[in-house]
Design an enzyme around this catalytic site. Structure first.
Site, short mmCIF file in Angstrom:
data_model
loop_
_atom_site.label_atom_id
_atom_site.label_comp_id
_atom_site.label_asym_id
_atom_site.label_seq_id
_atom_site.Cartn_x
_atom_site.Cartn_y
_atom_site.Cartn_z
N ASP A 1 0.83 -1.20 0.00
CA ASP A 1 0.00 0.00 0.00
C ASP A 1 0.87 1.25 0.00
O ASP A 1 1.75 1.42 0.85
CB ASP A 1 -0.90 0.00 1.24
CG ASP A 1 -1.81 1.20 1.28
OD1 ASP A 1 -2.91 1.12 0.70
OD2 ASP A 1 -1.42 2.23 1.88
N TYR B 1 2.90 10.29 -0.61
CA TYR B 1 4.02 9.84 0.25
C TYR B 1 5.34 10.20 -0.42
O TYR B 1 5.60 9.77 -1.52
CB TYR B 1 3.97 8.32 0.47
CG TYR B 1 2.75 7.77 1.15
CD1 TYR B 1 1.85 8.58 1.85
CD2 TYR B 1 2.47 6.41 1.09
CE1 TYR B 1 0.73 8.03 2.45
CE2 TYR B 1 1.35 5.87 1.70
CZ TYR B 1 0.48 6.69 2.37
OH TYR B 1 -0.64 6.16 2.98
N HIS C 1 -8.17 8.99 -1.86
CA HIS C 1 -7.48 9.11 -0.58
C HIS C 1 -8.32 9.87 0.46
O HIS C 1 -8.16 9.69 1.67
CB HIS C 1 -6.14 9.81 -0.78
CG HIS C 1 -5.12 9.48 0.26
ND1 HIS C 1 -3.77 9.71 0.09
CD2 HIS C 1 -5.23 8.93 1.50
CE1 HIS C 1 -3.12 9.33 1.17
NE2 HIS C 1 -3.98 8.86 2.03
N SER D 1 -10.85 5.96 0.99
CA SER D 1 -10.14 6.13 2.26
C SER D 1 -10.64 7.41 2.93
O SER D 1 -10.88 8.42 2.25
CB SER D 1 -8.63 6.21 2.02
OG SER D 1 -7.93 6.34 3.24
N ASN D 2 -10.81 7.35 4.22
CA ASN D 2 -11.21 8.53 5.00
C ASN D 2 -12.58 9.07 4.60
O ASN D 2 -12.83 10.27 4.66
CB ASN D 2 -10.16 9.63 4.87
CG ASN D 2 -8.80 9.21 5.36
OD1 ASN D 2 -8.63 8.80 6.51
ND2 ASN D 2 -7.80 9.27 4.48
N LEU E 1 -1.20 0.09 14.22
CA LEU E 1 -0.41 0.10 15.46
C LEU E 1 -0.45 1.48 16.12
O LEU E 1 0.39 1.78 16.97
CB LEU E 1 1.04 -0.31 15.16
CG LEU E 1 1.21 -1.73 14.60
CD1 LEU E 1 2.68 -2.00 14.28
CD2 LEU E 1 0.67 -2.78 15.57
N LYS F 1 6.22 1.05 22.71
CA LYS F 1 7.42 1.90 22.72
C LYS F 1 7.26 3.12 23.62
O LYS F 1 8.22 3.59 24.23
CB LYS F 1 7.71 2.35 21.29
CG LYS F 1 8.94 3.24 21.15
CD LYS F 1 9.04 3.85 19.75
CE LYS F 1 9.22 2.80 18.69
NZ LYS F 1 9.44 3.41 17.34
N TYR F 2 6.03 3.62 23.71
CA TYR F 2 5.79 4.86 24.45
C TYR F 2 4.98 4.56 25.71
O TYR F 2 3.77 4.37 25.65
CB TYR F 2 5.03 5.85 23.57
CG TYR F 2 5.64 6.07 22.22
CD1 TYR F 2 6.73 6.92 22.04
CD2 TYR F 2 5.13 5.42 21.09
CE1 TYR F 2 7.29 7.12 20.79
CE2 TYR F 2 5.67 5.62 19.84
CZ TYR F 2 6.76 6.47 19.70
OH TYR F 2 7.31 6.66 18.45
#
Length: 318
Positions: A51, A56, A129, A159-160, A217, A225-226
């Site tokens: 994807d 990007y 998008h 998307s969105n 994630l 991680k945080y």
């Protein structure tokens, strides 16, 4: 690792294991060589869908957008693996020739740009998008239809989109014989559920729209991680984690830690495995910055959480 079971994306003939490789990091947080290693490993492990998007990584200083597609295209040419993968890309956030958003001329020009950067004659899954309320839906669906008729696009996705707008696009496609959206890419994960669950999820299930959530994630939060404010400097995404740390994030990590202790799975594997069980979801999207990280994510294919574990995780995010 055994071969993953592939899932069909809605009513299409596109199939993917329960993980889609996110290409947003190509040319941003990883260079060309590391991107190639990850892509090769993904295919070797049984992955099929990658994807990306034309935008990007336009947010990086000195970038114009198209960097991810360019690296992916170079890998396709060098590896010769185009027939082993499905390419998903997007239009609608990067202005350029033909205007902006989903103006028909912009869709046409953006598709040609993506095809050139990818070095391919077709896009397997082409997403709007974001919605464009300034362009009549019939106009942009017809523009996508011209790409399908020309053999340049196989399947359309959104998307969105809000539920109301996705439904109106589906109704219009049926009424006027226009192409329909067969996939949806919403933000959805254990700590961000309101944008998908409810009306939008019900609509996707009713119309057999395959869902491929992004931010599976939570931009890295669900990796564990945080865990304190001292951890926020660990990556470029750390600044956005404060709200989660102060809200539902810590209870969710505690629930995930408990499931990890019971299963031996890692937190990213648990987060992705939970997503893969949610109604309507075909495969979450996740990106990797190393082969080792990719192998960890792919491990979610084999993880089977119990109903009780799934319920605990679900409840922790309420």
């Amino acid at each position: 690792m055994t071969d993953p079971v592939r899932r069909r994306l809605g009513a299409t003939d596109l199939e993917t294991p329960p993980l889609i490789l996110g290409g947003n990091v190509f040319g941003w947080t990883i260079d060309r060589a590391e991107s190639f290693r990850i892509l090769d490993a993904f295919v070797d492990l049984g992955g099929t869908m990658i994807d990306t998007a034309d935008v990007y990584s336009a947010w990086v200083d000195g970038h114009r957008g198209g960097e991810s597609e360019t690296i992916l295209g170079e890998w396709l040419r060098q590896s010769g693996k185009r027939d082993r993968v499905l390419i998903a890309t997007k239009v609608g956030m990067l202005p350029g020739d033909g205007g902006e958003k989903l103006a028909p001329a912009r869709i046409a020009a953006a598709a040609e740009g993506s095809l050139a950067r990818l070095g391919t004659d077709h896009i397997d899954l082409y997403y709007a998008h974001q919605d464009d309320e300034d362009t009549p839906q019939a106009d942009y669906l017809a523009a996508f239809g011209r790409l399908i008729d020309a053999g340049k696009v196989r399947v359309l996705g959104a998307s969105n989109f809000r539920a109301m707008r996705l439904k109106s696009a589906l109704d219009l496609a049926t009424a006027e014989g226009l192409p329909r959206f067969h996939a949806l890419q919403p933000e959805y994960n254990l700590v961000s559920r309101h944008k998908y669950e409810g009306e939008l999820q019900n609509l996707c299930v009713e119309h057999n729209i395959g869902v491929a959530p992004y931010f599976g994630l939570a931009a890295g939060f669900l990796t564990g991680k945080y865990r304190s404010t001292e951890d926020l400097g660990k990556s470029v995404r750390g600044g956005g984690m404060t709200e989660l740390l102060e809200g539902k994030g810590k209870p969710m990590l505690a629930a995930m830690d408990a499931v990890a202790a019971e299963t031996g799975a890692t937190l990213p594997q648990i987060a992705l495995a939970w997503l893969a069980t949610q109604e309507g979801v075909v495969a979450p999207i996740a990106s990797a910055t190393s082969v080792a990280q990719l192998e960890e994510l792919v491990g979610s294919w084999q993880l089977r959480l119990t109903d009780e574990q799934l319920a605990r995780l679900t409840d922790a995010g309420v």
